[in-house]
Design an enzyme around this catalytic site. Structure first.
Site, PDB file in Angstrom:
ATOM      1  N   ASP A  11       0.861  -1.104  -0.042  1.00 39.13           N
ATOM      2  CA  ASP A  11       0.002  -0.071   0.098  1.00 39.13           C
ATOM      3  C   ASP A  11       0.977   1.207   0.033  1.00 39.13           C
ATOM      4  O   ASP A  11       1.883   1.278   1.042  1.00 39.13           O
ATOM      5  CB  ASP A  11      -0.944   0.151   1.168  1.00 39.13           C
ATOM      6  CG  ASP A  11      -2.127   1.120   1.338  1.00 39.13           C
ATOM      7  OD1 ASP A  11      -2.193   1.598   0.005  1.00 39.13           O
ATOM      8  OD2 ASP A  11      -2.547   1.307   2.205  1.00 39.13           O
ATOM      9  N   ASP A 126      -3.064   2.449  -5.955  1.00 39.90           N
ATOM     10  CA  ASP A 126      -2.283   2.765  -4.981  1.00 39.90           C
ATOM     11  C   ASP A 126      -2.177   1.446  -3.976  1.00 39.90           C
ATOM     12  O   ASP A 126      -1.192   1.384  -3.111  1.00 39.90           O
ATOM     13  CB  ASP A 126      -2.522   3.967  -4.034  1.00 39.90           C
ATOM     14  CG  ASP A 126      -3.806   3.814  -3.143  1.00 39.90           C
ATOM     15  OD1 ASP A 126      -4.568   2.898  -3.306  1.00 39.90           O
ATOM     16  OD2 ASP A 126      -4.147   4.532  -1.978  1.00 39.90           O
ATOM     17  N   GLU A 127      -2.370   0.494  -4.779  1.00 37.50           N
ATOM     18  CA  GLU A 127      -2.370  -0.800  -3.767  1.00 37.50           C
ATOM     19  C   GLU A 127      -2.339  -2.184  -4.801  1.00 37.50           C
ATOM     20  O   GLU A 127      -3.118  -2.307  -5.559  1.00 37.50           O
ATOM     21  CB  GLU A 127      -3.301  -0.999  -2.717  1.00 37.50           C
ATOM     22  CG  GLU A 127      -4.841  -1.090  -3.112  1.00 37.50           C
ATOM     23  CD  GLU A 127      -5.738  -1.415  -1.931  1.00 37.50           C
ATOM     24  OE1 GLU A 127      -5.581  -2.453  -1.044  1.00 37.50           O
ATOM     25  OE2 GLU A 127      -6.792  -0.592  -1.677  1.00 37.50           O
TER      26      GLU A 127
END
Length: 388
Positions: A11, A126-127
């Site tokens: 993350d 974003d992950e």
């Protein structure tokens, strides 16, 4: 770690805000909020410095996209109303969102991870989940090398957890943020997972949390000790069994390395309600921009779409959608706009608008799409907003 599978969840740390700090390093260490409109664009001063907008000057009903950890310490978090955030942190710097930059850095960090393995499940901008089961070496060393590669490629930090499954990896990546590296095994559940609030389990939302709290269950440990019959009375058999499993850290889900999207969409919420007639030029520009950006998304992901739809939200929060299914798939911006316009003509525009969106569905891979027929290249004027 002796648990068989090794699943990592990576993350990025305060991703949007961190990208902005690369652009404005002078803001490091300050409370910064992302989510302003064009009015929040920094002004270049004659001496070469920047003048930044402050949250106290914000007027509107937008929401916070993200914030730096310094702003979070003041109580400002994503999805919070901007006016509420301004009351909590009036001196925080306000910046506009720049999704083109965020997508650029997203591609960079995911490419860096693929040096180690292609067993990656994309969970958003974003992950990602990473299956490290077949990657030889010590888990801590592999995770540290991944973190270093991401930082070298982007200048940004990330937090990563390696665990026996996706459930624990997702929870663990939050435990030591920012720039965290966490290793979890089933032996760590009692000490590191059970003290956490039940909301930390991905899949337990606000409503389920309220029901659990009403039963006297607020932590994962209390959930693990709960009577299954009591849970079944409240949630039903299937959900109760799931709650029991996840409270003990059990999760058999595989890392899914490829999936076909059902639809791709673009939408925007306005800073103020826009009138169909008086704000026609603004609406026309926004509408065209959404269609062109949707076309870029289709091009980047390698799809054509046979169904184009629109979504409108009016000032009274009424939401209306319309779809048009075409004879053949399309992908070009002008074609998407033409199809979206036919949908728009089927809606009575007699109220101010607060949101507009465009969606592409019934997706077909570019290679399989029949590109021999086009539904019209000429861009239509946004005349439907002339009718009061």
């Amino acid at each position: 770690m002796n648990d068989g599978r090794r699943i990592a969840h990576l993350d990025m740390d305060a991703f949007y805000a961190s990208v902005e700090l690369l652009r404005y390093p002078e803001l490091r260490g300050q409370p910064v909020v992302i989510g302003g409109g064009r009015n929040a664009t920094p002004q270049q001063l004659p001496d070469g410095t920047q003048r930044f907008a402050r949250l106290r000057d914000y007027v509107g009903r937008g929401v916070v996209t993200t914030s730096t950890y310094e702003a979070r310490a003041l109580g400002v978090f994503s999805a919070m109303g901007m006016m509420k955030a301004a009351a909590l942190a009036p001196d925080a710097v306000l910046l506009p969102t720049d999704f083109d930059s965020y997508r650029h850095y997203s591609r960079l960090f995911k490419t860096a991870v693929r040096i180690f393995t292609d067993r990656i499940e994309d969970r958003g901008i974003d992950e990602i989940y990473i299956d490290l089961t077949d990657v030889s070496g010590d888990a801590a060393v592999i995770a540290e090398n991944i973190k270093r590669a991401v930082n070298d490629a982007t200048g940004l930090t990330c937090s990563i957890c390696v665990a026996p499954n996706k459930l624990l990896a997702k929870i663990g990546s939050e435990l030591d943020k920012p720039d965290g590296l966490t290793l979890l095994s089933h032996d760590d559940i009692e000490t590191r997972i059970w003290p956490l609030g039940v909301r930390k389990i991905n899949g337990i939302g606000p409503k389920a949390t309220e029901k659990l709290v009403a039963l006297g269950i607020s932590t994962v440990g209390q959930l693990a000790a709960a009577d299954l019959g009591v849970l079944q009375d409240t949630f039903g058999r299937t959900s109760a069994e799931w709650l029991a499993r996840v409270s003990h850290g059990l999760d058999e889900r595989a890392v899914v390395t490829s999936s076909e999207p059902v639809s791709i969409s673009r939408e925007t919420t306005f800073e103020r309600d826009l009138h169909p007639v008086r704000d026609r030029p603004t609406l026309s520009k926004i509408f065209t921009d959404l269609c062109m950006r949707l076309a870029e998304d289709l091009e980047r992901k390698g799809y054509h779409a046979q169904t184009i739809g629109i979504k409108l939200k009016f000032e009274d929060f009424q939401t209306v959608t319309r779809d048009a299914t075409l004879p053949l798939p399309i992908a070009g911006g002008p074609d998407i706009r033409t199809a979206a316009t036919t949908c728009l003509k089927r809606i009575s525009l007699d109220k101010r608008l607060r949101l507009i969106g465009v969606r592409a569905s019934t997706l077909v891979a570019r290679e399989a799409a029949n590109e021999g027929r086009e539904i019209g290249q000429a861009e239509l004027p946004f005349g439907e907003f002339q009718d009061d």
